[in-house]
Each structure stands twice: as structure tokens, then as C-alpha cells.
Design a protein around this motif. Structure first.
Motif, PDB file in Angstrom:
ATOM      1  N   THR A   1      31.029  68.994  34.035  1.00  0.00           N
ATOM      2  CA  THR A   1      30.459  70.286  33.676  1.00  0.00           C
ATOM      3  C   THR A   1      31.254  70.961  32.573  1.00  0.00           C
ATOM      4  N   ALA A   2      32.494  70.478  32.338  1.00  0.00           N
ATOM      5  CA  ALA A   2      33.391  71.062  31.333  1.00  0.00           C
ATOM      6  C   ALA A   2      33.703  72.517  31.656  1.00  0.00           C
ATOM      7  N   GLY A   3      33.866  72.812  32.944  1.00  0.00           N
ATOM      8  CA  GLY A   3      34.238  74.153  33.392  1.00  0.00           C
ATOM      9  C   GLY A   3      35.341  74.072  34.426  1.00  0.00           C
ATOM     10  N   LYS A   4      35.455  75.116  35.233  1.00  0.00           N
ATOM     11  CA  LYS A   4      36.523  75.168  36.236  1.00  0.00           C
ATOM     12  C   LYS A   4      35.944  75.419  37.629  1.00  0.00           C
ATOM     13  N   LEU A   5      34.767  74.836  37.895  1.00  0.00           N
ATOM     14  CA  LEU A   5      34.114  75.023  39.189  1.00  0.00           C
ATOM     15  C   LEU A   5      34.676  74.105  40.272  1.00  0.00           C
ATOM     16  N   GLY A   6      35.527  73.166  39.902  1.00  0.00           N
ATOM     17  CA  GLY A   6      36.125  72.288  40.896  1.00  0.00           C
ATOM     18  C   GLY A   6      36.974  73.030  41.914  1.00  0.00           C
ATOM     19  N   TYR A   7      37.364  74.262  41.595  1.00  0.00           N
ATOM     20  CA  TYR A   7      38.114  75.077  42.549  1.00  0.00           C
ATOM     21  C   TYR A   7      37.314  75.296  43.838  1.00  0.00           C
ATOM     22  N   ASP A   8      35.987  75.254  43.723  1.00  0.00           N
ATOM     23  CA  ASP A   8      35.114  75.516  44.875  1.00  0.00           C
ATOM     24  C   ASP A   8      34.535  74.236  45.471  1.00  0.00           C
ATOM     25  N   LEU A   9      35.042  73.082  45.040  1.00  0.00           N
ATOM     26  CA  LEU A   9      34.538  71.796  45.532  1.00  0.00           C
ATOM     27  C   LEU A   9      35.477  71.257  46.607  1.00  0.00           C
ATOM     28  N   ASP A  10      34.921  70.990  47.780  1.00  0.00           N
ATOM     29  CA  ASP A  10      35.690  70.371  48.853  1.00  0.00           C
ATOM     30  C   ASP A  10      35.365  68.883  48.879  1.00  0.00           C
ATOM     31  N   VAL A  11      36.387  68.051  48.844  1.00  0.00           N
ATOM     32  CA  VAL A  11      36.214  66.601  48.800  1.00  0.00           C
ATOM     33  C   VAL A  11      36.895  65.987  50.018  1.00  0.00           C
ATOM     34  N   ALA A  12      36.162  65.133  50.735  1.00  0.00           N
ATOM     35  CA  ALA A  12      36.736  64.427  51.889  1.00  0.00           C
ATOM     36  C   ALA A  12      36.442  62.943  51.741  1.00  0.00           C
ATOM     37  N   VAL A  13      37.498  62.131  51.689  1.00  0.00           N
ATOM     38  CA  VAL A  13      37.378  60.681  51.574  1.00  0.00           C
ATOM     39  C   VAL A  13      37.875  60.065  52.883  1.00  0.00           C
ATOM     40  N   GLY A  14      37.057  59.203  53.474  1.00  0.00           N
ATOM     41  CA  GLY A  14      37.436  58.555  54.722  1.00  0.00           C
ATOM     42  C   GLY A  14      37.096  57.086  54.709  1.00  0.00           C
ATOM     43  N   VAL A  15      37.699  56.322  55.618  1.00  0.00           N
ATOM     44  CA  VAL A  15      37.405  54.894  55.732  1.00  0.00           C
ATOM     45  C   VAL A  15      37.450  54.509  57.207  1.00  0.00           C
ATOM     46  N   THR A  16      36.457  53.745  57.651  1.00  0.00           N
ATOM     47  CA  THR A  16      36.400  53.218  59.015  1.00  0.00           C
ATOM     48  C   THR A  16      36.125  51.723  58.937  1.00  0.00           C
ATOM     49  N   LEU A  17      36.552  50.997  59.979  1.00  0.00           N
ATOM     50  CA  LEU A  17      36.386  49.545  60.018  1.00  0.00           C
ATOM     51  C   LEU A  17      35.483  49.141  61.170  1.00  0.00           C
ATOM     52  N   SER A  18      34.732  48.091  60.935  1.00  0.00           N
ATOM     53  CA  SER A  18      33.892  47.514  61.981  1.00  0.00           C
ATOM     54  C   SER A  18      33.989  45.995  61.890  1.00  0.00           C
TER      55      SER A  18
END
Length: 583
Positions: free
Chosen positions: A441-458
Motif C-alpha cells: 500500500t506504500a503507507g503505514k497501515l501495518g501498525y493495525d495489522l495483526d499477524v499470527a503464523v502457526g504450524v501443526t503436524l499430522s
């Protein structure tokens, strides 16, 4: 004959009795050692070197008694017996390891801790405002010696498979093997060996410090918001220069030749804008580009590049109870993040003024850090915060000296996702997959972005288990976000309505591996594909309205029943996560 048999039986009974005595002695000594170790936990957490030093002689005595009992000739002979031999051999290994730990490694580690957290031994000639790190350089040889001892002990314990031992023996062996992680120890030793040179023991050094801004995401954590120049001399570090990115305009052409894969994935942005050098998920490459950009722009060569983000600064300030003063405001903790990543762009009409405020806070934070490290109590509180930052991949380092860089690339500081083989919680980085984010976006809106990265195995009982990697993006800006200035909302190049957020998401497979299909909110989605440094890459773009969210799911093989995911460190999320079938 009966007399002979009776004599032999008597000898065996005596030997068995003697062995039982020795086992009892070893067991008692190890119990004493365990009690000493359990009691030391609060002192270790507090880095109370005085208390630990007072406790060490009792631990050394208990460990020596256990090792002495296990070194008995009868014990050594009994290790060849069926049923009990493996367990006796393993107990002997644990006893020897404990003896070496307390006798050889612990004194060096305590000496290093004392150097790091104790008062300065004599008045220093460090220039005012510089950070004196001579204690860190002085501690390096002791750390290296201790790491070498621990590495040798791990090799000894590796010869004993806990699966072949009875429960009371398997537990301690497993605990010690896990504690003496070979990869981690080798990283410590490698870094300790080059640390004095990195801190100017062989002559002055000049480093760039990239301040990453996670309000506008890039693969390494955020766009380069400011560049500081650090000079290192005789173990002391000083902030001797600073530039905002406005002072480092775009170059007419890339400062270094780009690979075909880099062109395909990023165009020429990597080499033309200093802000975008950190688009590469490989920090050594990003650092080389940043160093070349600096030299092309200023004519000044540098000896290395460091990078960190405001989360680290805020955590260090919180740990020491200190604040910074900038523009007449006293700021600390979470307020610092809001001031740097949102208020600086709302309160100043000119983006260059916001960048200048960012640089002002960075300089003030450096001064506060210098003051804090001069206080032993504050220095002790800083160490856990820094250790957490390194574990989350928020502190990165690159050296222009090839021998030093080889050591850094193999360490947690290296960030060498494409070019290195650093250890991970589940193997080495070549087997890790990656999820990297780039604001579009070429702005500073990432301040309001919540990111969650997870990994599970089966499928952990299958020959090759399967890992499911999930990436959840939630965009929760304030209700008046559409009234924000263009420097926050973006320049319009994304063609999205004001207040929307576009983020490029790049999925990297394991080296020589594959990237299967990607799901977005349960539906298959495709994007441009490429290969970089023997890794497959799939790129997608997330477009979120205010209040919206998306979930991406990637399924990949997990050879060995374990997988580590490297990702972009964000305001609330670390840059690494892992899972294993072993739990």
C-alpha cells in the motif's frame, strides 16, 4: 570343584555388593547435585553471580563424588553386562558430564556473567554517550571455553539412546542432552571467537544500523525507517552519524547486480531504494545491498550492517524502567511504539518530519541504553530482553569480513534464510519454510495489522508426516482511518479504496523442496511462482478492508516429523515458529 564355585560365588557377591555401594554413592551424590541445581534456579534467573558462586563448591563436591563412584573398575566392568550395562554406562556419562560442567564450564560461565553484569573494574576512557561493551569482549574467551566443554559432553551423551534405558535413567540423560544442544553451543562458541574482532579489538570498525519500521512491512520486519552510523573502537560503541531515508534518495540503477530470481520477485527495488533492501528474506543479501547503497550514496565504506526494530527498543526500555525524551515528550513502553509508528505520521504534515522524529527517538534511545548498561542492575535486566529479541529474529548482524560473516551466518543473528545453514529448533534452516510479508500500500497501515503464523503436524505415524502452516491476517484500524493523511494510507498505487491494506505474502518451500497448493479462507488460490536459492516460491496478495481478516493455509511435507517456519517479525508476532511430532 565345589570349593572353586563357592569361592567364585563369594567373589561375585562381594563385587555385586561393592557395585551396589558405588551405585548408592553415585545416586546420593546426584540427588545432592539435583537439589543444588533446583535451588539455584531463582539465582540463575536473576543472574545473581555472587549467590551462584557461593553455591558452586557444594555442587562441585556432589558431582565429583558421583563421577568418582562411576569411575570404579567394578562399575566400568559392569557396563558390559546384559540388561543393566547400558543403564550403568549412561549413569556414568551423566556423572562425568556433571563433574565437567561444575568443574570446567561453570567457573568460566560465572566469570563471563560477572564481567557482563558486575561493576566496571576501573575507570573507563569511553567517550561520553558511547556504550562500553568491553565486558562483552572480555567475557568472550570464557564463554568459548565453556561452550567447547559442553559440546564435548554432548557428544559423550549422544552415544546413549534414552530409548534403551530404564525410566529413572532415561529422564536425566534426555534432559542433559536437550540442555547441551550441539547446534546452539556451536553458535555460541563461533560468535564468542569472533566477538572481540567485531568489537574493534583489531582496529576501529564502522557499522550501519538499520532501524526497521513494522508499520510498513518488509520481509526482514519492516521498511528501513532510518540509518545510523555506529563506530566501534576498543570495545566501545558510539553513534556518530544518522540519516533519514529522505537523505538517501533512490539510485538511478541497482547498486549491485541482481539475480534473475530477485528481478522476478521484486523488480529492481532491492537495489535502488535503501528502504527496500530488506525485501530480501536473506539478511546477508539485504545487508550487502544496504552497505553498497550507503557507499554509493555517501562514498563511505562500512565494515558491517546491523538491524533491529522498535519492539526491541521498547522492551529494553521497559526492562530498565527508563524512557526517552524526544520533541519535548517523555516516551516509554507501548507508548513508544505508538509514537514512532503512528503519531509521528499523524502529527507531522511532512513525511520527512516524521522520519526526523523517528531518527530523534532512535538517537535518544541509544543514549538511554548507554546509561543503562553502565548500571549493573540495569544491565542484568537488559540481557533477557535482548535474548528474547534474538530468539524472535528481531536483531540481525552481517560482517563484511568473510571469516566473521561465516560465523554470523551460522548463528541466530545471521538471518541467512537463503544463503546459510544456521540451526533451527527442528534442524537447520535449509529444511525450514518461510512466510514473508511485504506492504503493497506504500503507507503505514501495518501498525493495525495483526499477524499470527502457526504450524501443526499430522500423520506422525507415517513415513513422512505433513505440516500445516497457517497465516492469519487481521486488519483492525480505528474507525476514522479513512481521514488519515496519505503518508499513512498510502500513495494510491495499490488502486484500493482509502483505508484498505494490501500485503504481498510470499511462501517459500524448504531447500530443494516443494510448495503445495495454498488455500485462502478455505478456497484454493494461485499466484506467481519462482525459485530462489533452490527454494520454490509462491507469491499472493492480500487485500483487506478495515475490520476484515483472511487465513492462508499451506501444506508441506515434514521429513523427520518436525518443521520450523521463518516469517516476518511483526509488532506482536515473532519471526520463527516450530512444531514437532515429539511435542
Amino acid at each position: 570343584m565345589l570349593i572353586v564355585l563357592a569361592v567364585l560365588l563369594g567373589v561375585l557377591l562381594v563385587l555385586a555388593g561393592w557395585l551396589a555401594v558405588r551405585v548408592a554413592q553415585a545416586a546420593g551424590a546426584l540427588r545432592d547435585l539435583q537439589a543444588a541445581a533446583d535451588g539455584a534456579r531463582p539465582e540463575v534467573d536473576a543472574l545473581d553471580v555472587t549467590a551462584l558462586s557461593a553455591r558452586l563448591p557444594a555442587a562441585q563436591d556432589a558431582a565429583h563424588r558421583a563421577a568418582d563412584a562411576a569411575d570404579d573398575p567394578v562399575w566400568r566392568a559392569a557396563t558390559h553386562l546384559p540388561f543393566v550395562g547400558d543403564d550403568l554406562a549412561a549413569v556414568g556419562a551423566v556423572a562425568r558430564a556433571a563433574d565437567a560442567l561444575t568443574r570446567d564450564a561453570a567457573p568460566d560461565l560465572l566469570a563471563a556473567a560477572q564481567a557482563l553484569t558486575g561493576p566496571a573494574p576501573s575507570p573507563t576512557t569511553t567517550p561520553r554517550g558511547w556504550v562500553d561493551l568491553t565486558a562483552l569482549a572480555d567475557a568472550a574467551p570464557a564463554v568459548s571455553r565453556a561452550a567447547a566443554v559442553l559440546d564435548g559432553l554432548r557428544d559423550d551423551l549422544d552415544r546413549h539412546d534414552p530409548a534403551d534405558l530404564v525410566g529413572p535413567v532415561a529422564g536425566p540423560v534426555t534432559t542433559l542432552r536437550d540442555a547441551l544442544s550441539g547446534d546452539a553451543l556451536r553458535s555460541v562458541q563461533d560468535l564468542a571467537d569472533v566477538l572481540p574482532a567485531l568489537l574493534g579489538a583489531d582496529g576501529p570498525r564502522t557499522y550501519l544500523l538499520l532501524s526497521l519500521n513494522p508499520a510498513e512491512l518488509r520481509a526482514q520486519g519492516g521498511i528501513v525507517g532510518a540509518v545510523a552510523v555506529l563506530q566501534v573502537r576498543d570495545g566501545a560503541v558510539g553513534l556518530v552519524g544518522q540519516r533519514s531515508t529522505a537523505d538517501l534518495p533512490e539510485r538511478p540503477a541497482s547498486v549491485l547486480p541482481l539475480t534473475e530470481a530477485e528481478h522476478a520477485l521484486h523488480g529492481d527495488r532491492l537495489g535502488r531504494w535503501v528502504q527496500d533492501t530488506v525485501l530480501s528474506p536473506d539478511f546477508p543479501r539485504a545487508a550487502q545491498l544496504a552497505a553498497a547503497f550507503w557507499t554509493a550514496s555517501t562514498g563511505q565504506p562500512v565494515d558491517g550492517v546491523l538491524a533491529t526494530d522498535p519492539v526491541v527498543v521498547a522492551d529494553v526500555l521497559a526492562a530498565t524502567g527508563r524512557t526517552v525524551t524526544a520533541d519535548g515528550r517523555e516516551i516509554g513502553g507501548d507508548a513508544l511504539l505508538a509514537a514512532l509508528l503512528r503519531d509521528a505520521y499523524l502529527g507531522y504534515g511532512d513525511p520527512r518530519s516524521g522520519d526526523a522524529f523517528y531518527a530523534q527517538v532512535a538517537a535518544a534511545a541509544f543514549g538511554v541504553l548507554a546509561d543503562a548498561l553502565a548500571d549493573p542492575a540495569a544491565a542484568r535486566s537488559v540481557l533477557p530482553a535482548v535474548a528474547d529479541a534474538v530468539a524472535e529474529r528481531r536483531v540481525l548482524a552481517w560482517s563484511a569480513v568473510p571469516a566473521e560473516q561465516a560465523r554470523l551466518a551460522a548463528s541466530p543473528l545471521g538471518g541467512a534464510f537463503l544463503s546459510g545453514d544456521a540451526p533451527t529448533p527442528t534442524g537447520d534452516v535449509g529444511g525450514a519454510v518461510g512466510v514473508f510479508l511485504d506492504d503493497a500500500t506504500a503507507g503505514k497501515l501495518g501498525y493495525d495489522l495483526d499477524v499470527a503464523v502457526g504450524v501443526t503436524l499430522s500423520g506422525c505415524d507415517e513415513d513422512v508426516p505433513v505440516a500445516t502452516v497457517t497465516v492469519r491476517l487481521d486488519f483492525r484500524p480505528p474507525g476514522d482511518v479513512t481521514t488519515y493523511p496519505a503518508q499513512v494510507l498510502g500513495d494510491g498505487s495499490s488502486a484500493l479504496p482509502p483505508g484498505w491494506l494490501a500485503t504481498n505474502v510470499s511462501f517459500y518451500g524448504a531447500r530443494d523442496g516443494s510448495v503445495g497448493g495454498v488455500l485462502r479462507d478455505g478456497a484454493a488460490v494461485g499466484g506467481p511462482a519462482a525459485r530462489e536459492a533452490r527454494r520454490p516460491v509462491v507469491g499472493l496478495t492480500s487485500r483487506l478492508a478495515p475490520g476484515a481478516g483472511e487465513e492462508y493455509v499451506l501444506t508441506v511435507p515434514a521429513p523427520g516429523g518436525a518443521l520450523t517456519v521463518w516469517s516476518t517479525p511483526t509488532l506482536a508476532g515473532p519471526g520463527v515458529t516450530s512444531a514437532s511430532c515429539a511435542g
